[in-house]
Each structure stands twice: as structure tokens, then as C-alpha cells.
Scaffold this motif. Structure first.
Motif, PDB file in Angstrom:
ATOM      1  N   VAL A 232      34.639  16.930  46.971  1.00  0.00           N
ATOM      2  CA  VAL A 232      33.711  16.401  47.967  1.00  0.00           C
ATOM      3  C   VAL A 232      32.842  15.342  47.308  1.00  0.00           C
ATOM      4  N   TYR A 233      32.675  14.223  47.999  1.00  0.00           N
ATOM      5  CA  TYR A 233      31.842  13.145  47.469  1.00  0.00           C
ATOM      6  C   TYR A 233      30.855  12.686  48.548  1.00  0.00           C
ATOM      7  N   ARG A 234      29.856  11.936  48.119  1.00  0.00           N
ATOM      8  CA  ARG A 234      28.766  11.538  49.010  1.00  0.00           C
ATOM      9  C   ARG A 234      28.307  10.140  48.640  1.00  0.00           C
ATOM     10  N   ASN A 235      27.738   9.421  49.580  1.00  0.00           N
ATOM     11  CA  ASN A 235      27.307   8.071  49.243  1.00  0.00           C
ATOM     12  C   ASN A 235      26.276   8.121  48.117  1.00  0.00           C
ATOM     13  N   PRO A 236      26.400   7.231  47.140  1.00  0.00           N
ATOM     14  CA  PRO A 236      25.571   7.318  45.932  1.00  0.00           C
ATOM     15  C   PRO A 236      24.082   7.117  46.161  1.00  0.00           C
ATOM     16  N   ARG A 237      23.710   6.402  47.215  1.00  0.00           N
ATOM     17  CA  ARG A 237      22.276   6.248  47.464  1.00  0.00           C
ATOM     18  C   ARG A 237      21.637   7.601  47.769  1.00  0.00           C
ATOM     19  N   ASP A 238      22.265   8.363  48.658  1.00  0.00           N
ATOM     20  CA  ASP A 238      21.721   9.673  49.006  1.00  0.00           C
ATOM     21  C   ASP A 238      21.838  10.654  47.842  1.00  0.00           C
TER      22      ASP A 238
ATOM     23  N   PHE B  23      42.480  17.630  47.940  1.00  0.00           N
ATOM     24  CA  PHE B  23      41.828  17.502  49.241  1.00  0.00           C
ATOM     25  C   PHE B  23      40.516  16.774  49.035  1.00  0.00           C
ATOM     26  N   ASN B  24      40.484  15.491  49.407  1.00  0.00           N
ATOM     27  CA  ASN B  24      39.288  14.671  49.282  1.00  0.00           C
ATOM     28  C   ASN B  24      38.540  14.655  50.601  1.00  0.00           C
ATOM     29  N   ILE B  25      37.256  14.898  50.550  1.00  0.00           N
ATOM     30  CA  ILE B  25      36.455  14.849  51.776  1.00  0.00           C
ATOM     31  C   ILE B  25      35.060  14.341  51.433  1.00  0.00           C
ATOM     32  N   SER B  26      34.500  13.539  52.312  1.00  0.00           N
ATOM     33  CA  SER B  26      33.144  13.056  52.081  1.00  0.00           C
ATOM     34  C   SER B  26      32.130  13.932  52.811  1.00  0.00           C
ATOM     35  N   TYR B  27      30.957  13.985  52.264  1.00  0.00           N
ATOM     36  CA  TYR B  27      29.840  14.719  52.851  1.00  0.00           C
ATOM     37  C   TYR B  27      29.574  14.214  54.266  1.00  0.00           C
ATOM     38  N   GLU B  28      29.666  12.902  54.422  1.00  0.00           N
ATOM     39  CA  GLU B  28      29.369  12.291  55.707  1.00  0.00           C
ATOM     40  C   GLU B  28      30.413  12.657  56.773  1.00  0.00           C
ATOM     41  N   GLU B  29      31.684  12.737  56.372  1.00  0.00           N
ATOM     42  CA  GLU B  29      32.725  13.172  57.303  1.00  0.00           C
ATOM     43  C   GLU B  29      32.469  14.607  57.757  1.00  0.00           C
ATOM     44  N   MET B  30      32.050  15.441  56.822  1.00  0.00           N
ATOM     45  CA  MET B  30      31.738  16.832  57.160  1.00  0.00           C
ATOM     46  C   MET B  30      30.604  16.912  58.178  1.00  0.00           C
ATOM     47  N   LYS B  31      29.619  16.045  58.032  1.00  0.00           N
ATOM     48  CA  LYS B  31      28.504  16.044  58.970  1.00  0.00           C
ATOM     49  C   LYS B  31      28.942  15.548  60.345  1.00  0.00           C
ATOM     50  N   GLN B  32      29.852  14.577  60.364  1.00  0.00           N
ATOM     51  CA  GLN B  32      30.289  13.988  61.624  1.00  0.00           C
ATOM     52  C   GLN B  32      31.274  14.871  62.383  1.00  0.00           C
ATOM     53  N   ASN B  33      32.258  15.399  61.671  1.00  0.00           N
ATOM     54  CA  ASN B  33      33.356  16.125  62.313  1.00  0.00           C
ATOM     55  C   ASN B  33      33.635  17.462  61.629  1.00  0.00           C
TER      56      ASN B  33
END
Length: 300
Positions: free
Chosen positions: A133-139, A196-206
Motif C-alpha cells: 500500500v502506498y500514499r501520496n508523499p505530501r500526506d 497486490f499494489n493499492i493506494s491509500y487514496e483508492e481505498m478511500k474512494q472505492n
């Protein structure tokens, strides 16, 4: 190099800056007694015997490890009941390998360590499931700053000073771009071992869609009702409350799990960086990022 890191820390943050050490060029937090014990832990992790049903959850700090760990645990259990243990008790970074060996399967092991410090050969041989799981670096930067302040490990009121250290890679676990580069290299070199790659933001959206896809990847039977229950159980506020009752690892006299939560929002960076600062941050971060695999979302 360790001395240089400490001098830089003192320069940026004052005498009580986070007491980082270094192993193999990587700045590491004081969750081990010394750099000698850190090195032993990493050596032991590299030799860790894996099992066919192991799952390894990989993420840079503050990218969403805890969220995904709880979801995976629920999917494996087939019910939306919280894992009674804290994820740190199954964390490669802090739990002695002799204890990890005794844990019953399936083990949902988790780590912030880069792939160069993981049992990559055994991962290939056993074909273990790897979730990243990865997340945008600013946050990530903003969340890490406030996380460390909760432990009184960052003795500065300036997030902008901490931002300089983040972009210099002198924060715990080093440069986030370097972590992502290693992940990308592992994926390229092991095309027959799907990650299995997933972003934090995708998890929040869907969340429903992602939990469903994750269940398919883990090859576990589930239902739409269970998926809905897991999504509801793993909302930010519910997980924050439940973790207060979990068995925890203590760190500097504090229980880690009770200090993991702050906001859990996407785009909190906008409360701290203006447009010009955000653009500068992105340019500096991209200088070290050598892959386009990970698409960052800064708002949703």
C-alpha cells in the motif's frame, strides 16, 4: 554517516531531535536497543523461513499499513471481527524472529523495511502473497511529522523544517522515493510473483471494490455482505476506538497502537503547504523517484 545524520537532525530540529541511527545506509528509529540489535534483527529477517500461507504487507510509514493489515486479517478469518493483537506484534521490524517462528498460520507479517532487508529469496521460493500500500508523499510527510511529535521525538514546531529532512531522506526509514524504487525493482524482477499494489487514496474512494479485489488476490471466499461489514468495521473512527483496547508493544513508555491515528484524510497536506510549496515538494521528490508505476492522488 550516522554522525552526519545526527548533526543534521540537531541543526534542523534542536538538541532533542529524533535519535536516529543507521544500518546499511538506512536511518532507523530507536525501536531496537542499539544499531547492533537492529542489524541482528535485519539479518534474522533476511533468513526468516516463510510458509506457503504467509502474507507480507509492505508499506512505508504512514502510508496505510494498519488499515490494510486489519482488512486482510478479517478476510482470512471470514468475519469482520478485529484482530485482538496489535500489528506491531507481527511486525518484522520489531518482533524477534524467534517469536515470529512460533506464530500459527496464516501469518499476516507487516513491515516498513525496504526489499533489500526482506527475505526476498524465500518470498520467491514460497511464492508468498505480497501486498503493498502506498500514499501520496505530501500526506505521508505531514502524517509522519505529527506522528513523531506525538512521541515527543520531533522537537520543532516547524513542519517545513521536517519537510526538508523528509526530502533529504534523513527521516526514519530513509527516502520514500528510494523505498518505492526498491518495490518497483522487486516487481520487475519477479513478474511471476504478483504483488497486490493499492493506494491509500483508492481505498478511500472505492473501499468495497478494493476489498473484493484483495479477497480474490488472497484466494479467500467471501460475500458482498462480509465485504460491507469489513468496510464498515475498518472505518477510521472505529479502528481508532478499537485499538485502544488491543494488546500493544510499548515504545518509549507509550503504547504504539494508541498513537497511530490522527486524521486519516486525503489532502491534509493542503492545510500546511501552499501551491508553490507543494510544487517545489513534488519537483524535489521526483528527482529521486525512478519509476512511474505508482500514481499519486493528492485529492479525492
Amino acid at each position: 554517516m550516522t554522525a552526519q545524520l545526527l548533526r543534521l537532525g540537531h541543526k534542523l530540529f534542536g538538541k532533542q531531535f529524533f535519535p536516529l541511527g543507521e544500518v546499511e545506509g538506512l536511518p532507523l528509529p530507536p525501536v531496537q536497543l542499539s544499531m547492533v540489535t537492529w542489524q541482528k534483527q535485519i539479518d534474522d529477517v533476511r533468513k526468516l523461513e516463510l510458509r506457503d500461507d504467509d502474507i507480507i504487507l509492505c508499506a512505508y510509514p504512514k502510508a496505510g499499513t494498519h488499515w490494510l493489515w486489519e482488512i486482510i486479517s478479517m478476510l482470512l478469518a471470514g468475519e469482520a471481527d478485529y484482530e485482538p493483537r496489535a500489528k506491531e506484534l507481527l511486525m518484522l521490524d520489531v518482533t524477534p524472529v524467534k517469536k515470529l517462528r512460533k506464530l500459527p498460520g496464516p501469518r499476516v507479517l507487516n513491515t516498513h523495511l525496504p526489499f533489500s532487508m526482506l527475505p526476498a529469496c524465500n518470498m520467491r521460493a514460497r511464492r508468498v502473497k505480497v501486498v503493498h500500500v502506498y500514499r501520496n508523499p505530501r500526506d505521508v510527510m505531514v502524517s509522519m511529522y505529527y506522528h513523531l511529535r506525538q512521541f515527543s521525538l520531533v522537537q520543532t514546531e516547524s513542519l517545513h523544517q521536517f519537510c526538508k529532512a523528509f526530502l533529504a531522506g534523513t527521516v526514519m526509514y530513509g527516502h520514500y522515493a528510494h523505498y518505492l524504487n526498491q518495490m518497483d525493482t522487486f516487481i520487475k524482477q519477479n513478474a511471476d510473483l504478483p504483488v497486490f499494489n493499492i493506494s491509500y487514496e483508492e481505498m478511500k474512494q472505492n473501499p468495497h471494490s478494493i476489498v473484493r479485489k484483495l479477497a480474490e488476490y488472497l484466494e479467500v471466499n467471501t460475500s458482498e455482505a462480509l465485504i460491507a461489514d469489513i468496510v464498515e468495521a475498518c472505518t477510521f473512527n472505529k479502528m481508532k476506538k478499537v485499538d485502544e483496547a488491543k494488546e500493544q508493544i510499548r515504545f518509549l513508555g507509550l503504547e504504539l497502537g494508541q498513537k497511530l491515528y490522527r486524521k486519516g484524510e486525503v489532502g491534509d497536506w493542503g492545510n500546511h503547504l501552499n501551491e508553490e510549496e507543494a510544487d517545489t515538494f513534488d519537483r524535489e521528490f521526483q528527482k529521486d523517484l525512478q519509476t512511474g508505476r505508482f500514481q499519486f492522488q493528492y485529492t479525492i
